[in-house]
Design an enzyme around this catalytic site. Structure first.
Site, PDB file in Angstrom:
ATOM      1  N   LYS A 195       0.878  -1.187   0.000  1.00  0.00           N
ATOM      2  CA  LYS A 195       0.000   0.000   0.000  1.00  0.00           C
ATOM      3  C   LYS A 195       0.904   1.222   0.000  1.00  0.00           C
ATOM      4  CE  LYS A 195      -2.226   3.004   1.875  1.00  0.00           C
ATOM      5  NZ  LYS A 195      -1.905   4.382   1.421  1.00  0.00           N
ATOM      6  N   GLY A 248       6.333   5.131   8.215  1.00  0.00           N
ATOM      7  CA  GLY A 248       5.533   6.351   8.172  1.00  0.00           C
ATOM      8  C   GLY A 248       5.658   7.107   9.487  1.00  0.00           C
ATOM      9  N   SER A 249       4.625   7.885   9.787  1.00  0.00           N
ATOM     10  CA  SER A 249       4.701   8.774  10.947  1.00  0.00           C
ATOM     11  C   SER A 249       4.427   8.028  12.259  1.00  0.00           C
ATOM     12  CB  SER A 249       3.683   9.899  10.785  1.00  0.00           C
ATOM     13  OG  SER A 249       2.390   9.339  10.737  1.00  0.00           O
ATOM     14  N   GLY A 253       1.799   5.091  13.076  1.00  0.00           N
ATOM     15  CA  GLY A 253       2.404   3.897  13.680  1.00  0.00           C
ATOM     16  C   GLY A 253       1.639   3.448  14.919  1.00  0.00           C
ATOM     17  N   GLU A 270       8.756   1.537  11.190  1.00  0.00           N
ATOM     18  CA  GLU A 270       9.880   2.452  10.922  1.00  0.00           C
ATOM     19  C   GLU A 270       9.288   3.850  10.931  1.00  0.00           C
ATOM     20  OE1 GLU A 270      12.981   1.738  10.621  1.00  0.00           O
ATOM     21  OE2 GLU A 270      12.959  -0.420  10.322  1.00  0.00           O
ATOM     22  N   CYS A 304      13.531  10.683   7.027  1.00  0.00           N
ATOM     23  CA  CYS A 304      13.318  10.326   8.440  1.00  0.00           C
ATOM     24  C   CYS A 304      14.593  10.501   9.264  1.00  0.00           C
ATOM     25  CB  CYS A 304      12.812   8.899   8.547  1.00  0.00           C
ATOM     26  SG  CYS A 304      13.830   7.730   7.642  1.00  0.00           S
ATOM     27  N   GLU A 401       9.247  16.593  14.796  1.00  0.00           N
ATOM     28  CA  GLU A 401       9.735  16.314  13.444  1.00  0.00           C
ATOM     29  C   GLU A 401       9.084  17.308  12.484  1.00  0.00           C
ATOM     30  OE1 GLU A 401       8.386  12.701  11.411  1.00  0.00           O
ATOM     31  OE2 GLU A 401      10.470  12.333  10.838  1.00  0.00           O
TER      32      GLU A 401
END
Ligand code: NAD
Length: 499
Positions: A195, A248-249, A253, A270, A304, A401
């Site tokens: 996805k 992703g974020s 997550g 991750e 990231c 972030e």
């Protein structure tokens, strides 16, 4: 600052690809989505629509999971020998190398990357990951075990594929981050549903066309395009999925970790980062300054592991800050398809606004802008490379972030390594860090003290398929790459015969 943004011509093959009606790839066939809805895909350098993808819903996810389930449970993929799988993965890697120009063009126009970087970093690393993991396919095995109990036994472990994997990726490095998951999961015999992000699905769709051409059996790799919800969430909640491999974020997550509890599927995450760079007074500044600038401005800071927090000794603070500002002036900002571009746009209008919001807050809290700080022009989503000084750990620009080209600098006076490391570790994240010094003893002492999954010495953003990658703390769960990736996509079975 203003720049002239035109969309350079793309090759005939890319033009034809962009015009194609992009469908879902399920059980070896390109099929329409159940809802009939599509999602516009934008060129972030112009804001114009360049293509569309299918907006999948839960019913599409059901079909894709059923295909992956059947391919896993009945084979042939999971029942092939490692060498057979490895050969096909190698063939895929070589074909990606042959099509590097085309793939780089698609990645550049979809993600806003300089095309040269897309070719050598994105496609180059991607092909290497498949080459590397192809070798692992024939080397997955358990071990014999000497039991603690007295008696005659023959005991050993088997390492078996975890099953059907949902591979969910973000928009910043679609090809590479898909490879992080696909290459090892294919090597060990899993099947999957990918996805990609709704913002940048194009290279994944072209990649799957290549995978189909190379001859992967139907159902082994399926692709569902669409939004995080309903497409991603349906995948994560699905009881036919054995594992979610997510990049992703942190926010998503957390949702994934919660959703996966339904059937207690395995999860690797991750997630985000706020990576420190620590510069000691003895550092080779001719090498460090371009390295530090690259660490924050590469892909507009939308990385990231971007080096976002710079801790530099007071004695060299001004020289380093001026040097990074000078490096940022050398960047050629423009459309990623222009060959001399070294910095492209941010991914979206929303991302640009988010970064600007952080900057406003940082300035209101006392941060000083040495260079940059503004949007560039009103076409596309460009912004200036930005350096903030006079920052401190309490500021949101230092804590959160930003995912943009914004460097936060802090001077330190301390000589105590524990105190310096404590500053670097003052974050909820723990993805990466870099240490800049000529003193190897200091470098290695610091590497031990820093709480991060990757620590680089006199460099930043060094990625290799053989090196495990992942985060401490809220940067994630588990590791990808290297031998760790093989472990993460396998279950260990203990077999014990009483003789
Ligand atoms: P995101 O979390 O918004 O989306 C990532 C993917 O998850 C997308 O495909 C999205 O559609 C999907 N998604 C969203 N909601 C979902 C849900 N409820 N269930 C299932 N799937 C869902 O992240 P993003 O904005 O695309 O990417 C940027 C983030 O990714 C940053 O935080 C960055 O640090 C992180 N990132 C981490 C790494 C790493 O290796 N640690 C690498 C690249 C990016």
């Amino acid at each position: 600052m203003n720049i002239n943004v035109k969309t350079p011509a793309v090759s005939a093959s890319t033009e034809a690809f962009l015009k194609r009606a992009h469908k879902l790839y399920i059980n070896g066939e390109w099929v329409d989505g159940v809802s009939g809805e599509t999602i516009d895909v934008l060129d972030p350098a112009t804001g114009r629509v360049i293509s569309t993808s299918t907006a999948a819903v839960a019913a599409d996810v059901d079909k894709a999971v059923a295909a992956a389930r059947e391919a896993f449970d009945k084979g042939p993929w999971s029942k092939m020998t490692g060498i057979q799988r490895g050969k096909l993965i190698s063939k895929l890697a070589s074909r990606l190398e042959e099509l590097a120009d085309e793939l780089a063009e698609i990645e550049a126009i979809d993600c806003g990357k300089p095309v040269t970087y897309a070719k050598y970093v994105d496609v180059g690393l991607t092909a290497n990951i498949y080459h590397y993991m192809a070798g692992w396919a024939s080397k997955v095995s358990g071990e014999t075990v000497s039991l603690a109990n007295p008696g005659d036994y023959h005991a050993f472990t088997l390492r078996e594929p975890v099953g059907v994997v949902a591979a969910i990726t973000p928009w910043n490095f679609p090809l590479v981050l898909t490879a992080y998951k696909l290459a090892p999961l294919l090597a060990v015999g899993c099947t999957c549903i990918i996805k990609p992000s709704e913002l940048t699905p194009l290279s994944t769709l072209r990649f799957v066309e290549i995978l189909e051409e190379v001859g992967f059996p139907a159902g082994v790799v399926n692709v569902i395009t669409g939004y995080g919800s309903p497409a991603g969430s349906a995948l994560v909640e699905h009881h036919g999925v054995d594992k979610v491999a997510f990049t992703g974020s942190v926010t998503t997550g957390r949702k994934i970790a919660a959703a996966a509890t339904g059937n207690l599927k395995r999860v690797t995450l991750e997630l985000g980062g706020k990576s420190p760079m620590v510069v000691f007074p003895d550092a080779d500044l001719d090498r460090a300054i371009p390295g530090l600038a690259g660490a924050i401005f590469f892909h507009q800071g939308q990385v990231c592991t971007a080096g976002t927090r710079l801790y530099v000794h007071k004695s060299i603070h001004d020289r380093v800050v001026e040097g990074i500002a000078a490096e940022s002036r050398k960047l050629k900002i423009g459309h990623g398809l222009e060959l001399d571009t070294t910095m492209g746009p941010l991914i979206s209008s929303a991302q640009l606004q988010k970064v600007m919001g952080f900057l406003d807050q940082g300035k209101s809290e006392g941060a000083e802008t040495v260079i940059g700080g503004g949007r560039i022009g009103d076409v596309g989503f460009f912004m200036e490379p930005t350096v903030l000084t006079n920052t401190h750990d309490g500021m949101s620009v230092v804590r959160e972030e930003i995912f943009g080209p914004v460097l936060c600098v802090q001077a330190y006076e301390d000589d105590d390594l524990d105190a310096i490391a404590a500053k670097a570790n003052e974050t909820i994240f723990g993805l990466a860090a870099s240490i800049w010094t000529r003193d190897l003893s200091v470098a290695h002492k610091m590497a031990k003290r820093i709480k991060a999954g990757s620590v680089w010495i006199n460099a930043h953003n060094v990625f290799d398929p053989a090196l495990p990658f992942g985060g401490f703390k809220q940067s994630g769960w588990g590791r990808e790459e290297g031998a760790e990736a093989i472990r993460t996509f396998t279950e260990v079975k203990s077999v014990c015969a009483v003789l």
